[in-house]
Design a protein around this motif. Structure first.
Motif, PDB file in Angstrom:
ATOM      1  N   ARG A  95       0.852  -1.009  -0.464  1.00 47.09           N
ATOM      2  CA  ARG A  95       0.092   0.003   0.070  1.00 47.09           C
ATOM      3  C   ARG A  95       1.144   0.917   0.150  1.00 47.09           C
ATOM      4  O   ARG A  95       0.262   2.334  -0.412  1.00 47.09           O
ATOM      5  CB  ARG A  95      -1.410   0.041   1.482  1.00 47.09           C
ATOM      6  CG  ARG A  95      -2.283  -0.979   1.471  1.00 47.09           C
ATOM      7  CD  ARG A  95      -2.920  -0.816   2.590  1.00 47.09           C
ATOM      8  NE  ARG A  95      -3.707  -1.576   2.697  1.00 47.09           N
ATOM      9  CZ  ARG A  95      -4.055  -2.616   3.261  1.00 47.09           C
ATOM     10  NH1 ARG A  95      -2.955  -2.519   4.615  1.00 47.09           N
ATOM     11  NH2 ARG A  95      -5.010  -4.059   3.370  1.00 47.09           N
ATOM     12  N   ARG A  96       1.852   1.258   0.861  1.00 48.77           N
ATOM     13  CA  ARG A  96       3.247   2.670   0.912  1.00 48.77           C
ATOM     14  C   ARG A  96       3.636   2.475  -0.418  1.00 48.77           C
ATOM     15  O   ARG A  96       3.788   3.520  -0.760  1.00 48.77           O
ATOM     16  CB  ARG A  96       4.244   2.547   1.948  1.00 48.77           C
ATOM     17  CG  ARG A  96       4.853   3.035   2.430  1.00 48.77           C
ATOM     18  CD  ARG A  96       5.956   2.258   2.757  1.00 48.77           C
ATOM     19  NE  ARG A  96       7.126   1.592   1.843  1.00 48.77           N
ATOM     20  CZ  ARG A  96       7.937   2.414   1.251  1.00 48.77           C
ATOM     21  NH1 ARG A  96       7.536   3.344   0.729  1.00 48.77           N
ATOM     22  NH2 ARG A  96       8.598   1.350   0.258  1.00 48.77           N
ATOM     23  N   ILE A  97       3.749   1.341  -1.295  1.00 49.32           N
ATOM     24  CA  ILE A  97       4.223   1.381  -2.221  1.00 49.32           C
ATOM     25  C   ILE A  97       3.229   2.586  -3.187  1.00 49.32           C
ATOM     26  O   ILE A  97       4.041   3.181  -4.302  1.00 49.32           O
ATOM     27  CB  ILE A  97       5.226   0.098  -2.612  1.00 49.32           C
ATOM     28  CG1 ILE A  97       6.200   0.303  -1.509  1.00 49.32           C
ATOM     29  CG2 ILE A  97       5.675   0.797  -4.318  1.00 49.32           C
ATOM     30  CD1 ILE A  97       6.993  -1.675  -2.517  1.00 49.32           C
ATOM     31  N   VAL A  98       2.735   1.535  -3.073  1.00 48.15           N
ATOM     32  CA  VAL A  98       1.214   2.362  -4.459  1.00 48.15           C
ATOM     33  C   VAL A  98       1.189   3.859  -4.339  1.00 48.15           C
ATOM     34  O   VAL A  98       1.626   4.602  -5.438  1.00 48.15           O
ATOM     35  CB  VAL A  98       0.403   1.478  -4.315  1.00 48.15           C
ATOM     36  CG1 VAL A  98      -1.022   2.235  -5.062  1.00 48.15           C
ATOM     37  CG2 VAL A  98       0.056   0.076  -4.480  1.00 48.15           C
ATOM     38  N   ALA A  99       1.002   4.248  -3.037  1.00 51.20           N
ATOM     39  CA  ALA A  99       1.038   5.864  -2.365  1.00 51.20           C
ATOM     40  C   ALA A  99       2.058   6.011  -2.928  1.00 51.20           C
ATOM     41  O   ALA A  99       1.881   7.196  -3.330  1.00 51.20           O
ATOM     42  CB  ALA A  99       0.293   5.727  -0.841  1.00 51.20           C
ATOM     43  N   ASP A 100       3.027   6.106  -2.696  1.00 51.01           N
ATOM     44  CA  ASP A 100       4.402   7.041  -2.351  1.00 51.01           C
ATOM     45  C   ASP A 100       5.041   6.652  -3.700  1.00 51.01           C
ATOM     46  O   ASP A 100       6.104   8.032  -4.461  1.00 51.01           O
ATOM     47  CB  ASP A 100       6.078   6.396  -1.266  1.00 51.01           C
ATOM     48  CG  ASP A 100       5.526   6.361  -0.214  1.00 51.01           C
ATOM     49  OD1 ASP A 100       4.376   7.226   0.408  1.00 51.01           O
ATOM     50  OD2 ASP A 100       5.871   6.450   0.469  1.00 51.01           O
ATOM     51  N   GLU A 101       5.013   5.664  -4.662  1.00 51.41           N
ATOM     52  CA  GLU A 101       5.473   5.886  -5.811  1.00 51.41           C
ATOM     53  C   GLU A 101       4.609   5.569  -7.559  1.00 51.41           C
ATOM     54  O   GLU A 101       4.281   6.380  -7.962  1.00 51.41           O
ATOM     55  CB  GLU A 101       6.184   4.312  -5.711  1.00 51.41           C
ATOM     56  CG  GLU A 101       7.475   4.033  -5.328  1.00 51.41           C
ATOM     57  CD  GLU A 101       9.000   4.940  -5.397  1.00 51.41           C
ATOM     58  OE1 GLU A 101       8.739   5.061  -6.816  1.00 51.41           O
ATOM     59  OE2 GLU A 101       9.259   4.852  -4.307  1.00 51.41           O
ATOM     60  N   ARG A 102       3.094   6.637  -6.335  1.00 54.71           N
ATOM     61  CA  ARG A 102       1.796   6.163  -7.178  1.00 54.71           C
ATOM     62  C   ARG A 102       2.072   4.888  -8.816  1.00 54.71           C
ATOM     63  O   ARG A 102       2.391   5.316  -9.671  1.00 54.71           O
ATOM     64  CB  ARG A 102       1.808   7.837  -8.343  1.00 54.71           C
ATOM     65  CG  ARG A 102       1.170   8.661  -6.817  1.00 54.71           C
ATOM     66  CD  ARG A 102       2.087  10.483  -7.666  1.00 54.71           C
ATOM     67  NE  ARG A 102       1.849  11.255  -6.229  1.00 54.71           N
ATOM     68  CZ  ARG A 102       1.471  12.175  -6.413  1.00 54.71           C
ATOM     69  NH1 ARG A 102       1.875  12.892  -7.707  1.00 54.71           N
ATOM     70  NH2 ARG A 102       1.571  13.239  -5.591  1.00 54.71           N
ATOM     71  N   CYS A 103       2.528   4.141  -8.280  1.00 53.07           N
ATOM     72  CA  CYS A 103       2.516   3.193  -8.922  1.00 53.07           C
ATOM     73  C   CYS A 103       1.269   2.286  -9.333  1.00 53.07           C
ATOM     74  O   CYS A 103       0.072   2.758  -8.332  1.00 53.07           O
ATOM     75  CB  CYS A 103       3.708   2.430  -9.659  1.00 53.07           C
ATOM     76  SG  CYS A 103       3.693   1.572  -8.203  1.00 53.07           S
ATOM     77  N   ASN A 104       0.746   0.922 -10.171  1.00 48.42           N
ATOM     78  CA  ASN A 104      -0.450   0.565  -9.955  1.00 48.42           C
ATOM     79  C   ASN A 104       0.141  -1.109  -9.044  1.00 48.42           C
ATOM     80  O   ASN A 104       1.029  -1.220  -8.257  1.00 48.42           O
ATOM     81  CB  ASN A 104      -0.565  -0.268 -11.347  1.00 48.42           C
ATOM     82  CG  ASN A 104       0.827  -0.774 -11.880  1.00 48.42           C
ATOM     83  OD1 ASN A 104       1.981  -0.221 -11.510  1.00 48.42           O
ATOM     84  ND2 ASN A 104       0.620  -1.802 -12.676  1.00 48.42           N
ATOM     85  N   ALA A 105      -0.856  -1.590  -8.284  1.00 48.29           N
ATOM     86  CA  ALA A 105      -0.757  -3.084  -7.698  1.00 48.29           C
ATOM     87  C   ALA A 105       0.305  -3.770  -7.781  1.00 48.29           C
ATOM     88  O   ALA A 105       1.015  -4.131  -7.268  1.00 48.29           O
ATOM     89  CB  ALA A 105      -1.987  -2.930  -6.551  1.00 48.29           C
ATOM     90  N   GLU A 106      -0.227  -4.262  -8.988  1.00 42.06           N
ATOM     91  CA  GLU A 106       0.876  -4.998  -9.714  1.00 42.06           C
ATOM     92  C   GLU A 106       2.231  -5.209  -9.429  1.00 42.06           C
ATOM     93  O   GLU A 106       2.710  -5.668  -9.341  1.00 42.06           O
ATOM     94  CB  GLU A 106       0.349  -5.655 -11.226  1.00 42.06           C
ATOM     95  CG  GLU A 106      -1.093  -6.491 -11.083  1.00 42.06           C
ATOM     96  CD  GLU A 106      -1.598  -4.916 -11.678  1.00 42.06           C
ATOM     97  OE1 GLU A 106      -3.416  -5.471 -11.872  1.00 42.06           O
ATOM     98  OE2 GLU A 106      -1.083  -3.711 -10.771  1.00 42.06           O
ATOM     99  N   TRP A 107       2.757  -3.622 -10.315  1.00 42.02           N
ATOM    100  CA  TRP A 107       4.091  -3.396  -9.543  1.00 42.02           C
ATOM    101  C   TRP A 107       4.886  -2.885  -8.219  1.00 42.02           C
ATOM    102  O   TRP A 107       5.893  -4.032  -7.898  1.00 42.02           O
ATOM    103  CB  TRP A 107       4.149  -1.911  -9.973  1.00 42.02           C
ATOM    104  CG  TRP A 107       5.823  -1.369 -10.524  1.00 42.02           C
ATOM    105  CD1 TRP A 107       6.529  -0.525 -10.196  1.00 42.02           C
ATOM    106  CD2 TRP A 107       6.808  -2.462 -11.447  1.00 42.02           C
ATOM    107  NE1 TRP A 107       8.272  -0.790 -10.473  1.00 42.02           N
ATOM    108  CE2 TRP A 107       7.946  -1.672 -10.600  1.00 42.02           C
ATOM    109  CE3 TRP A 107       7.616  -3.652 -12.306  1.00 42.02           C
ATOM    110  CZ2 TRP A 107       9.585  -1.575 -11.685  1.00 42.02           C
ATOM    111  CZ3 TRP A 107       8.506  -4.334 -12.416  1.00 42.02           C
ATOM    112  CH2 TRP A 107       9.418  -2.966 -12.732  1.00 42.02           C
ATOM    113  N   ALA A 108       3.905  -2.756  -7.349  1.00 43.73           N
ATOM    114  CA  ALA A 108       4.016  -2.653  -6.153  1.00 43.73           C
ATOM    115  C   ALA A 108       4.086  -3.813  -5.516  1.00 43.73           C
ATOM    116  O   ALA A 108       4.939  -3.971  -4.628  1.00 43.73           O
ATOM    117  CB  ALA A 108       3.164  -2.003  -5.493  1.00 43.73           C
TER     118      ALA A 108
END
Length: 580
Positions: A95-108
């Motif tokens: 969840r943090r990676i999605v929010a901080d990196e603004r990327c799709n969930a699959e990639w995170a």
């Protein structure tokens, strides 16, 4: 023309299977990166949460299908994956990676999963290193629901009766589904003998071969396959004579399994009347039932690492004692050997001190007994609990990775101190608790005579003894061809340890994989070994051999074998020894 593929055999006790191939089309495709706006972040996190929920429900459905008479640890593997789906270390970080990196969930999910896998790959212990598979399996389960894979690609939607499932990889949940839906066997491109899926295959009696890279590319669904779980061989396009040969082997194996059940209650005594102690290596308390069903005379190795895993705190004395006391009660008078914690700083529970240098080699660093002596808060509760459990039934204490006599002396002094504490507190304990050393370091083998004078028994850990002596990681595909448990150096070290124990008048057992490998039973008996500890499923195979042999004859023949060690590879000499 017959095509032969070679991999790692997993279930030798039920080793042959024939059936049409079923190619599992599910792939572990890599996730593509895509950027999202800050406004899309909440919706992307919600999509990830829905996928986690769907994966959890799918696992719960699998768990509900497990028959009531299945060994408890089968369900525990599914429970472990369910717990991982609740673990903040996995879910919150994505969840943090999605929010901080603004990327799709699959990639995170993929990049975080890769980070966790890398941590496990750095671990020294082979069993714990294979726990990387669990991370990959759980990540894949979530990715499947993120991608919304079509239902027709899911195993639970397929007719698997009598087929050989061929897949890139399989999760423990998949293995249970295969058994439940009647699959004859499975073959995978990845995985090894210590993975959870492999352990389940053995528990469920499903023949399996793992580690045949790219095999899904060379087979097609429906073609007849032969799976030999003992040799790790898979045959395709076999002619009728080859198929008939394996059908006969399968019938012979089934008849032999029935015959082995007839010797369960026979004393483990050789033809010339020498009684041999056949003991079990146990991973979990739930393994007791299958061990007792195979007629064990003791538990030669009870691993306690599971008490420390998948948790942030450390088990206290009460938890240790409750676990050991329950096991003593279940064994009902059968002797129990408890090995103290055999973890390293590379695979530690929270609260342990960090390694002094980031460049330390886990295989040669702070682990097992060394770690316990450095961390008294870790060691003392376990020793106190073992002392107290020994008041309830026959218990022995075994120390892993002993290197020198000073370590033994330090432990004995600590035990004396703990006995005084327990006496002062009015708590029951065994003042004569037998203490043994696990010999798995070449230095300890060379110093075995001195160590034997300080302990009550020795146990040979052939897995690590061979790895340390040969400088070979047996899980490393690039060098494991050099792993040779009957290398002349290994055989001389084993004989040195046995002679040291005999000279000191103490028992010597072997708890490495070599003890349960019937190729080496006659050799070890001829070298003077009288206590074998192995996986429960191997006990009757070893027993069948020892009932047929004369130890005096084997000792004479083994002595001749040793005179030729430098002239002929031991494998050739072993073939001669194994001829009846």
């Amino acid at each position: 023309m017959t095509l032969a593929f070679q991999g790692i055999g997993i279930a030798p006790a039920c080793s042959i299977a024939l059936g049409p191939a079923f190619i599992d089309a599910r792939g572990r495709v890599g996730a593509a990166h895509s950027s999202i706006s800050s406004e899309q972040v909440p919706a992307e996190i919600a999509r990830f949460d829905l996928a986690v929920t769907a994966a959890r429900r799918a696992l719960q459905r699998v768990r509900a299908q497990i028959p009531r008479n299945t060994p408890v640890k089968v369900a525990e593997f599914i429970d472990a994956h369910l717990l991982m789906l609740e673990d903040a270390a996995l879910v919150d970080e994505v969840r943090r990676i999605v929010a901080d990196e603004r990327c799709n969930a699959e990639w995170a999910l993929q990049i975080h999963g890769d980070t966790l896998v890398e941590v496990f790959e750095q671990m020294d212990d082979p069993y714990l290193r294979t726990r990387r598979d669990d991370i990959e399996h759980v990540v894949h389960q979530i990715q499947t629901h993120l991608r919304d894979d079509a239902p027709h690609t899911r195993l639970e939607e397929q007719d698997l009766q009598g087929v050989v499932v061929v897949a890139r990889d399989l999760t423990p949940a998949d293995a249970i589904l295969l058994k439940h839906r009647g699959a004859a066997a499975f073959v995978t491109e990845f995985g090894g003998p210590m993975s959870h899926t492999a352990i389940l295959a053995r528990s469920l009696g499903v023949p399996a071969v793992m580690g045949i890279h790219e095999i899904t590319r060379y087979l097609r669904s429906g073609e007849p396959l032969v799976v030999d779980g003992e040799t790790g061989t898979v045959l395709a396009k076999a002619d009728e004579s080859t198929l008939e040969y394996y059908r006969q082997r399968l019938r012979a194996i089934e008849a032999r399994q029935r015959r082995l059940r007839d010797i369960v209650d026979q004393p483990a005594k050789t033809r010339n009347g020498v009684l041999i102690s056949l003991q079990a290596n146990l991973e979990l308390p739930e393994d007791v039932d299958i061990a007792r069903a195979n007629g064990i005379s003791g538990v030669g190795l009870y691993r306690t690492e599971f008490l420390y895993m998948n948790r942030k705190d450390l088990p206290d004395e009460a938890e240790h004692l409750a676990t050991y006391a329950a096991l003593v009660a279940d064994l009902d008078g059968i002797p129990l050997t408890i090995r103290t914690l055999d973890l390293g700083i590379d695979k530690r529970a929270d609260g342990l001190s960090a390694c002094g240098s980031g460049a330390c080699n886990p295989a040669l660093g702070l682990r097992a007994l060394r770690l316990c002596l450095k961390e008294p808060a870790l060691f003392r509760p376990q020793l106190r609990a073992i002392l107290r459990a020994a008041a309830l039934g026959p218990v022995r204490l075994m120390l892993p990775l002993v290197t020198n006599v000073q370590e033994i002396d330090t432990v004995l002094a600590l035990l004396a101190e703990l006995k005084r504490e327990l006496h002062a507190q009015g708590l029951a304990y065994d003042d004569d608790l037998p203490v043994g050393a696990m010999i798995e370091v070449p230095a300890a083998a060379l110093a075995a005579r001195a160590i034997a004078r300080r302990v009550d028994f020795l146990s040979i850990g052939t897995n690590d003894l061979a790895q340390y002596t040969l400088a070979v990681d047996r899980l490393d595909d690039s060098v494991n061809y050099l792993f040779d448990p009957i290398h002349p150096a290994i055989l001389r070290l084993i004989r040195m340890i046995i002679d040291a124990g005999n000279g000191a008048g103490i028992a010597v057992s072997m708890c490495g994989e070599m003890a349960g490998d019937t190729r080496f039973t006659r050799l070890l008996l001829g070298m003077g070994l009288r206590e074998f500890s192995m996986q429960p499923g191997a006990i009757l195979d070893v027993k069948e051999i020892l009932l047929q042999v004369d130890t005096e004859d084997l000792q004479r023949r083994t002595a001749r074998l040793f005179t030729h060690l430098d002239d002929t590879h031991p494998a050739r000499l072993l073939d001669t020894l194994n001829q009846d």
